[in-house]
Structure formats: structure tokens, C-alpha cells
Design a protein around this motif. Structure first.
Motif, mmCIF file in Angstrom:
data_model
loop_
_atom_site.group_PDB
_atom_site.id
_atom_site.type_symbol
_atom_site.label_atom_id
_atom_site.label_comp_id
_atom_site.label_asym_id
_atom_site.label_seq_id
_atom_site.Cartn_x
_atom_site.Cartn_y
_atom_site.Cartn_z
ATOM 1 N N THR A 404 0.832 -1.207 0.000
ATOM 2 C CA THR A 404 0.000 0.000 0.000
ATOM 3 C C THR A 404 0.864 1.253 0.000
ATOM 4 O OG1 THR A 404 -1.766 -1.177 1.167
ATOM 5 C CG2 THR A 404 -1.807 1.226 1.251
ATOM 6 N N ARG A 420 -8.142 7.981 4.016
ATOM 7 C CA ARG A 420 -7.870 6.752 4.756
ATOM 8 C C ARG A 420 -9.108 6.236 5.499
ATOM 9 N NH1 ARG A 420 -2.800 4.128 4.082
ATOM 10 N NH2 ARG A 420 -1.168 5.695 3.772
ATOM 11 N N LEU A 424 -6.923 2.594 1.572
ATOM 12 C CA LEU A 424 -6.345 3.767 0.914
ATOM 13 C C LEU A 424 -7.201 4.135 -0.294
ATOM 14 C CD1 LEU A 424 -3.922 5.771 0.489
ATOM 15 C CD2 LEU A 424 -2.927 3.998 -1.001
#
Length: 475
Positions: A404, A420, A424
Motif C-alpha cells: 500500500t 484513509r 487507501l
């Protein structure tokens, strides 16, 4: 006794495991007693309502769970065979906490339990499920209390009341005649569709010709998995729609709380498009009843299409964005008194259904929207299918956090905003000659997977972003 962990059985939103090695009557009884101690007693409930789907293991698990509840002196109402939204109906109408025994679309060797408080309010990891697991594990280690059940046990058939209630929410009596193919996948849709769309329990006939596929209740799923989210499980429905010259097709998952739609060409309609369609209808109904559009809210999760908040905004209502998962959707709906909520996975939630999800009510809205005008479904949905999307793409990764972070580093050169809320989310607003796109990358709660969703203004941009991110994630 040897400690028995339920970590692999009690999930974030429900209980799910293989029978009998993970989920058996002993575990079910412990969970029933823990449910009584954590939910029923603190809530002041006199008892609970229990239902089960068509899996062979259901009745024995229900009986053990009921004994666990009744050992605390609390009463149990058995509604027998039902869909998950049928259980939610019973919880709401009877104002009782409930437990639905189902593993939804999982294979035959699985079963599970979806728990709710009275009024179909969710019980999830942060709203009692973690405490239920801890207490049940303690009982399994020390010995499940063998107290003689003293609470009463009664049976009650709620199918006709459930059907009548849904008929009262969406009027299908005046629509044009429609031919609809319904694929129940040998799940509970084969039980509820005839009751709701047919003429049982004194209901009037509707202008519908229903062509049934796999209505026989069979928890072994002999024809295909009862998971319409997988394209191969829609193929029989698609073929039947075109063969019958039907106006549309509907597919339900195993416990019939989700509904998927196929248009007259046999083409799947995205759940985001259905969310936008129903949102328009529910906002319009609230306004017709006197509500100010600015006071009307609709909830959607982070990976529904960008068109969903656009459509909601065009109605004058408020779009409320939340995390993926029914407990989050239901929580936000209750907080905002939202008229409707939708997820990319074809879960649809209604204020008039105790903020719970019901595939049948969503199907009725689609039938009403189609039957109230003369165009085919593909034309009706044309302006609600605006952006090419990747669908959910799963990748097995050793370190989801590192993958990520690598995607985030790549995106810094793309000019994005970062969110967030759930995993993501990256949004590139775009502009002239610069197409809009967004992506969401979420780690699975239970598997070493990263789930990617990408949507863009055009197919070329969507493919570029999807392939770039997958290249990073998969190394």
C-alpha cells in the motif's frame, strides 16, 4: 477442558465456519448463551427470534443455540426456514434480537450466524460480537453451562407477514406487464420470491410472469454457487433472459439478502447503478411526503461508483460516505436517519426496513422503476452507468502495508488527494484533457489479500491505473 479458539469462526460482522470441525452444536450452544449474556440480558429483551436457511446443518445448530439462550431463562421464537431479510423482518416486527443461521453464498460445508439486536440493529465486532466470542471461548474451555433450559420455545411462521409488509412498501399493482427470470441458486430466494411476487396469503396477482431457475431448496448448490457476484454464476440467468425474451433477470445469493440484476440483453447491471436508481426513488418519495431534500440522506460505501454521490447530489439530498460492511452502513443510516443505503456488493438498506438490507425490496424497486415507464432496462439505466470500472481485483501479498505504501508513493506523481477512511482511497480530479480517476486499496480482514477497485472517466485511463497499481502490488 482444552481451550477452543473461535478466532477463525467469529469474523468482523458474523460467525462463519465449516461444519462440524469449526462450528458444531457445542459451539452453537456456547454462542447462544453468550448472546443471551452480552445482548439479551443487558438490553432487557425477554427472548430472541431464530431462523435458518436451507443448509442441512441448520436445524441442529439452531436447536443448540436455542438451548443456550433458554438456559438463561429467556424465551426463543423459531421462525424456521427464512431468508436473512426475513429474519430481520421478524426482529423488527416482533422487536426482538435475532440470530440467522446461514453461510450466505459459501459452499455447502459452511454454516454461520448473523446476529442482531431488536429492530434488526447489527451486532458486529465493535458492538458485542467480540465480547460474545470471548465469553463463548471461556465457556468452551470451562465447560458450556448444562443448565436445564427454562425459557419457552415457540414456533411462528412469518413468511406471509413478511410478504405483505414488502408489498406495502412498493406498489407493483399498476406497472406494465413484465416477464422476469429469477435465479434463486437453490437458495432462499426460491422460498421468498413465490411468497412476495406470487399470490400466496391472499395477496393480489401482480402483472409479472416469473420464470424460475433453481427454486428447489438445496444447500449443496447442485447447479452453481449461490454467489452472483462471480460472473460465471450469472451465465444461466443471462442465457435464460434472452431465451425467454424477458424484460430483466434477478439473481439472489444463498440467503437472499443480496440481489443482482441483468437487463433484457443479458448484460449485468452494476450494483452501483442500482444504488443510484433506488436512491432517486427513495429521495423522491421522501420529498413527496413533505421532506426537505436537504434533510434527506443516502449512505454509500467508499467503493461505490462516483456516479452514486453525483446522482444523490442532483436530487438535492445528502450523500454520506462510509466504510465497507453492513455494520458501518447500518450505523451511519441510523445516525443520519438515511432513507436508503447501497453497497457495491449488492447489499441494499432501507429506512423503512429497520435500516437493514433486503434483496427482495431492492428487486421490487427495480421492477417498479422499469414497469412505470416504457423503455427497456438498458435504456433506463443508461445514464447510471457513467464510468468504466475494474471491479474488485484481489492480489495475494506478503506485506499489505508495504504494498500500500508503494502505491501511495507512485501516486504522489499523479496529483491525487488521499483518504484513509477505509483502506487507501486516491482521487485524481482531472480536468480538461485529463480524465478523472479514483482507486481504493483495502486489505482483507481474514486473508493475505489486497482488494483493488479502480474507476475512471474512460476505459483507457481505468486500465492504465489498474495495471500500474497491480504491477506495484504484485511486484
Amino acid at each position: 477442558m482444552t481451550a477452543r479458539s473461535l478466532a477463525d469462526v467469529v469474523k468482523a460482522y458474523d460467525v462463519r465456519g465449516t461444519v462440524p470441525d469449526q462450528l458444531d452444536p457445542e459451539v452453537a450452544r456456547a454462542l447462544g448463551t453468550a448472546f443471551a449474556d452480552v445482548v439479551l440480558v443487558p438490553d432487557g429483551a425477554a427472548g430472541c427470534v431464530l431462523g435458518h436457511d436451507m443448509r442441512d446443518s441448520g436445524p441442529a445448530l439452531v436447536a443448540a443455540f436455542a438451548d443456550g439462550v433458554r438456559a438463561r431463562g429467556l424465551d426463543v421464537t423459531l421462525v424456521g426456514l427464512c431468508s436473512t431479510d426475513g429474519l430481520y423482518y421478524a426482529s423488527g416486527a416482533l422487536d426482538l434480537p435475532g440470530a440467522m443461521f446461514t453461510a450466505s453464498h459459501n459452499p455447502a460445508r459452511y454454516n454461520g450466524i448473523k446476529l442482531c439486536r431488536s429492530g434488526a440493529r447489527p451486532v458486529g465486532q465493535d458492538s458485542g460480537l467480540a465480547d460474545i466470542r470471548t465469553l463463548a471461548e471461556r465457556m468452551l474451555a470451562d465447560g458450556v453451562p448444562a443448565d436445564e433450559p427454562t425459557g419457552t420455545l415457540v414456533e411462528r411462521d412469518v413468511l406471509a407477514d413478511y410478504a405483505g409488509f414488502l408489498r406495502g412498501l412498493v406498489d407493483l399493482s399498476g406497472i406494465r406487464p413484465l416477464r422476469v427470470v429469477v435465479d434463486a441458486g437453490n437458495g432462499m430466494g426460491g422460498f421468498t420470491v413465490p411468497a412476495v411476487l406470487g399470490t400466496g396469503a391472499g395477496l393480489t396477482a401482480l402483472p409479472l410472469t416469473v420464470e424460475p431457475l433453481y427454486f428447489e431448496l438445496d444447500g449443496t448448490f447442485p447447479n452453481h454457487e449461490a454467489n452472483p457476484l462471480e460472473p460465471e454464476n450469472l451465465r444461466d440467468l443471462q442465457a435464460a433472459v434472452t431465451a425467454h425474451g424477458a424484460d430483466l433477470g434477478l439473481a439472489f445469493d444463498g440467503d437472499a439478502d443480496r440481489c443482482f440484476v441483468v437487463d433484457e440483453r443479458g448484460e449485468p447491471v452494476s450494483p452501483s447503478a442500482i444504488t443510484a436508481l433506488i436512491a432517486r426513488r427513495e429521495v423522491a418519495r421522501a420529498v413527496a411526503e413533505g421532506a426537505d431534500p436537504a434533510d434527506v440522506a443516502v449512505v454509500h460505501n467508499v467503493i461505490t461508483s462516483a456516479q452514486v454521490p453525483e446522482v444523490i447530489a442532483a436530487t438535492g439530498a445528502r450523500a454520506v460516505r462510509t466504510r465497507v460492511g453492513h455494520s458501518f452502513i447500518k450505523g451511519e443510516m441510523a445516525r443520519h436517519r438515511a432513507v436508503f443505503g447501497g453497497e457495491h456488493s449488492a447489499h441494499y438498506y432501507f429506512r423503512d426496513f429497520w435500516f437493514a438490507d433486503t434483496g427482495m425490496l431492492a428487486a421490487m424497486h427495480v421492477l417498479a422503476a422499469l414497469g412505470e415507464q416504457d423503455e427497456p432496462l438498458s435504456a433506463l439505466m443508461a445514464d447510471l452507468s457513467r464510468y468504466p470500472a475494474s471491479g474488485e481485483v484481489n492480489s495475494t501479498v506478503a506485506d499489505a502495508g508495504a504494498a500500500t505504501d508503494a502505491v501511495l508513493a507512485w501516486a504522489q506523481g499523479e496529483g491525487v488527494t488521499v483518504d484513509r477512511l477505509d483502506g487507501l482511497t486516491l482521487v485524481h480530479e482531472g480536468g480538461a484533457d485529463d480524465p478523472m480517476w479514483w482507486l481504493n486499496l483495502r486489505a482483507s480482514n481474514t486473508e493475505p489479500l489486497l482488494r483493488l477497485n479502480v474507476e475512471a472517466e474512460d476505459a483507457v485511463t481505468m486500465a492504465r491505473v489498474r495495471d500500474a497499481v497491480l504491477g506495484i502490488v504484485r511486484g
